[in-house]
Design a protein around this motif. Structure first.
Motif, PDB file in Angstrom:
ATOM      1  N   ALA A 193       0.838  -1.204   0.000  1.00  0.00           N
ATOM      2  CA  ALA A 193       0.000   0.000   0.000  1.00  0.00           C
ATOM      3  C   ALA A 193       0.872   1.252   0.000  1.00  0.00           C
ATOM      4  O   ALA A 193       0.552   2.250  -0.661  1.00  0.00           O
ATOM      5  N   GLY A 194       1.980   1.204   0.730  1.00  0.00           N
ATOM      6  CA  GLY A 194       2.911   2.332   0.740  1.00  0.00           C
ATOM      7  C   GLY A 194       3.553   2.551  -0.620  1.00  0.00           C
ATOM      8  O   GLY A 194       3.669   3.689  -1.087  1.00  0.00           O
ATOM      9  N   LEU A 195       3.964   1.476  -1.261  1.00  0.00           N
ATOM     10  CA  LEU A 195       4.570   1.588  -2.587  1.00  0.00           C
ATOM     11  C   LEU A 195       3.563   2.120  -3.612  1.00  0.00           C
ATOM     12  O   LEU A 195       3.911   2.933  -4.467  1.00  0.00           O
ATOM     13  N   GLU A 196       2.327   1.664  -3.490  1.00  0.00           N
ATOM     14  CA  GLU A 196       1.284   2.174  -4.398  1.00  0.00           C
ATOM     15  C   GLU A 196       1.083   3.673  -4.205  1.00  0.00           C
ATOM     16  O   GLU A 196       0.981   4.427  -5.166  1.00  0.00           O
ATOM     17  N   ARG A 197       1.023   4.096  -2.962  1.00  0.00           N
ATOM     18  CA  ARG A 197       0.843   5.526  -2.664  1.00  0.00           C
ATOM     19  C   ARG A 197       2.043   6.326  -3.168  1.00  0.00           C
ATOM     20  O   ARG A 197       1.892   7.397  -3.755  1.00  0.00           O
ATOM     21  N   ALA A 198       3.245   5.807  -2.968  1.00  0.00           N
ATOM     22  CA  ALA A 198       4.458   6.506  -3.397  1.00  0.00           C
ATOM     23  C   ALA A 198       4.549   6.602  -4.920  1.00  0.00           C
ATOM     24  O   ALA A 198       5.172   7.525  -5.449  1.00  0.00           O
ATOM     25  N   SER A 199       3.909   5.678  -5.602  1.00  0.00           N
ATOM     26  CA  SER A 199       3.990   5.676  -7.068  1.00  0.00           C
ATOM     27  C   SER A 199       3.390   6.935  -7.678  1.00  0.00           C
ATOM     28  O   SER A 199       3.711   7.287  -8.815  1.00  0.00           O
ATOM     29  N   THR A 200       2.559   7.626  -6.921  1.00  0.00           N
ATOM     30  CA  THR A 200       1.953   8.854  -7.438  1.00  0.00           C
ATOM     31  C   THR A 200       2.992   9.957  -7.649  1.00  0.00           C
ATOM     32  O   THR A 200       2.715  10.935  -8.344  1.00  0.00           O
ATOM     33  N   ALA A 201       4.173   9.796  -7.063  1.00  0.00           N
ATOM     34  CA  ALA A 201       5.224  10.803  -7.182  1.00  0.00           C
ATOM     35  C   ALA A 201       6.048  10.644  -8.457  1.00  0.00           C
ATOM     36  O   ALA A 201       6.880  11.494  -8.759  1.00  0.00           O
ATOM     37  N   PHE A 202       5.821   9.569  -9.199  1.00  0.00           N
ATOM     38  CA  PHE A 202       6.651   9.295 -10.361  1.00  0.00           C
ATOM     39  C   PHE A 202       5.926   9.594 -11.657  1.00  0.00           C
ATOM     40  O   PHE A 202       4.887   9.024 -11.942  1.00  0.00           O
ATOM     41  N   GLY A 203       6.531  10.494 -12.415  1.00  0.00           N
ATOM     42  CA  GLY A 203       5.941  10.886 -13.686  1.00  0.00           C
ATOM     43  C   GLY A 203       6.977  10.879 -14.797  1.00  0.00           C
ATOM     44  O   GLY A 203       8.075  10.343 -14.644  1.00  0.00           O
ATOM     45  N   PRO A 204       6.650  11.508 -15.901  1.00  0.00           N
ATOM     46  CA  PRO A 204       7.533  11.506 -17.063  1.00  0.00           C
ATOM     47  C   PRO A 204       8.930  12.083 -16.793  1.00  0.00           C
ATOM     48  O   PRO A 204       9.918  11.580 -17.334  1.00  0.00           O
ATOM     49  N   LEU A 205       9.021  13.116 -15.963  1.00  0.00           N
ATOM     50  CA  LEU A 205      10.333  13.690 -15.672  1.00  0.00           C
ATOM     51  C   LEU A 205      11.223  12.673 -14.970  1.00  0.00           C
ATOM     52  O   LEU A 205      12.409  12.554 -15.290  1.00  0.00           O
ATOM     53  N   ASN A 206      10.665  11.918 -14.018  1.00  0.00           N
ATOM     54  CA  ASN A 206      11.451  10.895 -13.328  1.00  0.00           C
ATOM     55  C   ASN A 206      11.987   9.856 -14.311  1.00  0.00           C
ATOM     56  O   ASN A 206      13.141   9.448 -14.237  1.00  0.00           O
ATOM     57  N   ARG A 207      11.115   9.428 -15.209  1.00  0.00           N
ATOM     58  CA  ARG A 207      11.519   8.419 -16.197  1.00  0.00           C
ATOM     59  C   ARG A 207      12.600   8.982 -17.120  1.00  0.00           C
ATOM     60  O   ARG A 207      13.554   8.299 -17.463  1.00  0.00           O
ATOM     61  N   GLU A 208      12.438  10.231 -17.515  1.00  0.00           N
ATOM     62  CA  GLU A 208      13.409  10.871 -18.413  1.00  0.00           C
ATOM     63  C   GLU A 208      14.786  10.995 -17.755  1.00  0.00           C
ATOM     64  O   GLU A 208      15.813  10.780 -18.397  1.00  0.00           O
ATOM     65  N   LEU A 209      14.804  11.346 -16.480  1.00  0.00           N
ATOM     66  CA  LEU A 209      16.075  11.568 -15.789  1.00  0.00           C
ATOM     67  C   LEU A 209      16.754  10.287 -15.319  1.00  0.00           C
ATOM     68  O   LEU A 209      17.965  10.283 -15.084  1.00  0.00           O
ATOM     69  N   ALA A 210      16.010   9.214 -15.186  1.00  0.00           N
ATOM     70  CA  ALA A 210      16.533   7.993 -14.565  1.00  0.00           C
ATOM     71  C   ALA A 210      17.833   7.481 -15.175  1.00  0.00           C
ATOM     72  O   ALA A 210      18.790   7.209 -14.433  1.00  0.00           O
ATOM     73  N   PRO A 211      17.958   7.325 -16.491  1.00  0.00           N
ATOM     74  CA  PRO A 211      19.221   6.792 -17.028  1.00  0.00           C
ATOM     75  C   PRO A 211      20.410   7.720 -16.775  1.00  0.00           C
ATOM     76  O   PRO A 211      21.509   7.259 -16.459  1.00  0.00           O
ATOM     77  N   ARG A 212      20.182   9.026 -16.881  1.00  0.00           N
ATOM     78  CA  ARG A 212      21.267   9.978 -16.644  1.00  0.00           C
ATOM     79  C   ARG A 212      21.652  10.007 -15.173  1.00  0.00           C
ATOM     80  O   ARG A 212      22.835  10.089 -14.831  1.00  0.00           O
ATOM     81  N   LEU A 213      20.667   9.920 -14.309  1.00  0.00           N
ATOM     82  CA  LEU A 213      20.933   9.897 -12.877  1.00  0.00           C
ATOM     83  C   LEU A 213      21.709   8.635 -12.497  1.00  0.00           C
ATOM     84  O   LEU A 213      22.666   8.693 -11.720  1.00  0.00           O
ATOM     85  N   LYS A 214      21.307   7.519 -13.067  1.00  0.00           N
ATOM     86  CA  LYS A 214      22.005   6.255 -12.813  1.00  0.00           C
ATOM     87  C   LYS A 214      23.474   6.358 -13.224  1.00  0.00           C
ATOM     88  O   LYS A 214      24.366   5.937 -12.484  1.00  0.00           O
TER      89      LYS A 214
END
Length: 190
Positions: free
Chosen positions: A85-106
């Motif tokens: 339930a916590g992970l589901e709630r936290a998922s609301t914080a992830f959008g297109p910007l997070n996905r876009e930045l993920a490889p560069r951040l990694k």
């Protein structure tokens, strides 16, 4: 440079991640980050104490969402169901910007020992937040710690898979699938 331009925080994060990727973390200065983001130094320091904290941007909000989800899990839900339930709630914080930045951040984290340390501290903070939320629900201490650590591992696995996925699906299915995978793996340990 606009003093109160909208989206300044996100622009700072994007600028920093881009610069960390292009020239390395150590070679990147706050002055370069603010110049690329189009904001002032005072705006930078309103959001972040230093450039290391750009990596954990949003950790407090993420911890809050995780704990709200755990607290809001149905009465009688087991520890892993509450973590789900916590992970589901936290998922609301992830959008297109997070996905876009993920490889560069990694890539930026992989290239910097200091950022790897900061990333590890982020994991510790998320585990502590989930542990506290589970303890508040009456979960025994050792069980709360274990469930929280599994939640962090599930979060990390889900984030890696989600950020590399071709389709534009939300984060929640990845998080729940990762937690189920860990639950199944745990059943084979005995």
């Amino acid at each position: 440079m606009a003093r109160w331009a909208p989206g300044a925080r996100d622009r700072l994060v994007v600028a920093a991640v881009d610069l960390f990727t292009e020239q390395g973390y150590d070679a990147t200065t706050v002055a370069q980050i603010v110049e690329r983001a189009g904001v002032t130094k005072s705006t930078f320091f309103r959001y972040f104490p230093d450039k290391r904290d750009l990596l954990v941007a949003g950790q407090e909000a993420l911890s809050t969402l995780l704990t709200e989800g755990i607290a809001g899990a149905p009465e009688g839900a087991g520890p892993l169901a509450a973590v789900a339930a916590g992970l589901e709630r936290a998922s609301t914080a992830f959008g297109p910007l997070n996905r876009e930045l993920a490889p560069r951040l990694k890539a930026a984290v992989a290239a910097s020992a200091e950022l790897q340390e900061r990333d590890a501290l982020k994991s510790v903070g998320l585990a502590a937040a989930m542990t506290d939320a589970l303890l508040e629900r009456g979960t025994p201490e050792v069980t709360a710690h274990l469930a929280a650590e599994l939640g962090v591992v599930a979060f990390k696995r889900a984030y890696a898979r989600w950020s590399e996925a071709d389709r534009e699906e939300g984060f929640a299915p990845y998080a729940l699938a990762a937690l189920d995978e860990l639950r199944s793996a745990g059943a084979t340990l005995d």
